[in-house]
Design an enzyme around this catalytic site. Structure first.
Site, PDB file in Angstrom:
ATOM      1  N   GLU A 199       0.977  -1.159  -0.115  1.00 46.27           N
ATOM      2  CA  GLU A 199       0.013   0.041   0.108  1.00 46.27           C
ATOM      3  C   GLU A 199       0.825   1.383  -0.033  1.00 46.27           C
ATOM      4  OE1 GLU A 199      -1.981   0.678   3.641  1.00 46.27           O
ATOM      5  OE2 GLU A 199      -3.532   2.290   2.830  1.00 46.27           O
ATOM      6  N   ASP A 277     -11.766  -1.119   3.638  1.00 44.19           N
ATOM      7  CA  ASP A 277     -10.767  -0.800   4.659  1.00 44.19           C
ATOM      8  C   ASP A 277     -11.288  -0.099   6.030  1.00 44.19           C
ATOM      9  OD1 ASP A 277      -8.256  -0.691   5.330  1.00 44.19           O
ATOM     10  OD2 ASP A 277      -7.614   0.818   4.185  1.00 44.19           O
TER      11      ASP A 277
END
Ligand SMILES: [Zn+2]
Length: 333
Positions: A199, A277
């Site tokens: 990420e 998320d």
């Protein structure tokens, strides 16, 4: 139906959601009051303003202030239940939720208190909404290997209620290799494996997650595009990436949704999925993520369906359940 109607109609599986990241300001305020916990906000409005953070640290400040009010089994139940209501509204029919036991056990909350509250909500969600679910326990990677090993020990009596273990929290400086021995023990104990990688961290972290942790899925993984050999391996192995578009935008992994690589990855045959998320903090739940991606990148009917199919194929439900949902998706026009 148009694409927005299709997004709403598609059955979807969510594979990357942190239950602590679904804490809405109203519920946080309510639980703080009933538990007599001081939080640095006087009203729901002030909490909402704090949610309008601009960097990782201000996000973590409100995230941990929120988690601090969770003390009792009912608090964890209420947190998960509020998320299941969002799932029902978005036609998420299966979800695999992360929870961070260390965020709670280090405050003196028992592991069993967390797990039992979440589990009871999972059982009720199946009864009331028909939503199936699994729990994934994550280790906080900024803490030590020793802490993670201790947490794994605490989880063993609850093995039947936890499908997999994962790795989350701030990535840079905490590569998967730091936890190689922890994950070897987890695999031995029969847990499936996932890990956040690629990420903000580099492609090397994804290689490590694959080779050292032996993951079943990569969480995020969007930086795999920087490494053609890695990308080819992900395609060859049909390794799922649980991508979180609105999170990527809010945390500045991309500057603009139009620059997001999820559409490119999908077209190249990478097994990408869409997820939320920390939805209460990052601007939306499952359908908000689908719609944001569609509006910025103009996905076709077939591509939207493929994303939903990918979510079931990458899930940990059994093959017959997968086939049932995939068949339903194919039948949508
Ligand atoms: Zn995450």
């Amino acid at each position: 139906m148009n694409q927005i109607e299709l997004i709403r109609a598609l059955p979807k599986a969510e594979l990357h959601v942190h239950i602590e990241g679904t804490f809405e300001p109203e519920l946080m305020f309510e639980i703080a009051q009933r538990n007599h916990i001081q939080i640095p906000y006087q009203s729901v409005e002030e909490i909402k303003q704090a949610y309008n953070f601009h960097n990782l640290q201000s996000f973590l400040d409100i995230y941990y202030a929120g988690a601090n009010v969770l003390l009792h089994e009912q608090d964890f139940y209420d947190l998960a239940w509020a998320y299941f209501e969002k799932c029902a509204a978005d036609h998420v029919v299966h979800t695999e939720m992360f929870f961070d036991p260390q965020t709670h056990t280090e405050r003196g909350v028992e592991f069993a208190t967390v797990l039992n509250g979440l589990k009871r909500a999972c059982v009720d969600a199946k009864i009331k909404f028909g939503i199936s679910s699994q729990l994934i326990m994550c280790f906080l990677r900024h803490l030590s290997e020793e802490d993670a090993l201790k947490t794994l020990e605490q989880a063993l009596p609850f093995k039947d209620d936890i499908i997999a273990v994962g790795l989350d929290s701030s990535e840079v400086g905490h590569p998967p290799s730091k936890f190689e021995r922890v994950f070897a023990k987890a695999r031995e104990a029969g847990f499936l494996i996932v890990a956040h990688a690629g990420e903000e961290g580099p492609p090397e972290y994804i290689w490590e997650a694959l080779d050292l942790l032996q993951v079943n899925r990569i969480d995020h993984g969007v930086r795999s595009e920087e490494d053609p050999a890695l990308l080819q391996r992900l395609i060859d192995e049909k390794m799922p990436l649980t991508v979180c578009p609105l999170s990527n935008l809010k945390l500045c992994v991309v500057d603009d949704m139009a620059e997001h690589n999820i559409h490119r990855l999908l077209k190249q045959g990478v097994h990408v999925t869409i997820n939320s998320d920390d939805p209460s903090y990052f601007g939306g739940y499952m359908n908000d993520n689908f719609i944001a991606v569609h509006e910025a990148l103009d996905l076709s009917h077939e591509e939207l369906k493929q994303l939903a199919i990918n979510s079931f194929e990458a899930s940990f439900i059994d093959a017959s359940e997968k086939q049932k949902w995939i068949k339903t998706i194919h039948q949508l026009s």
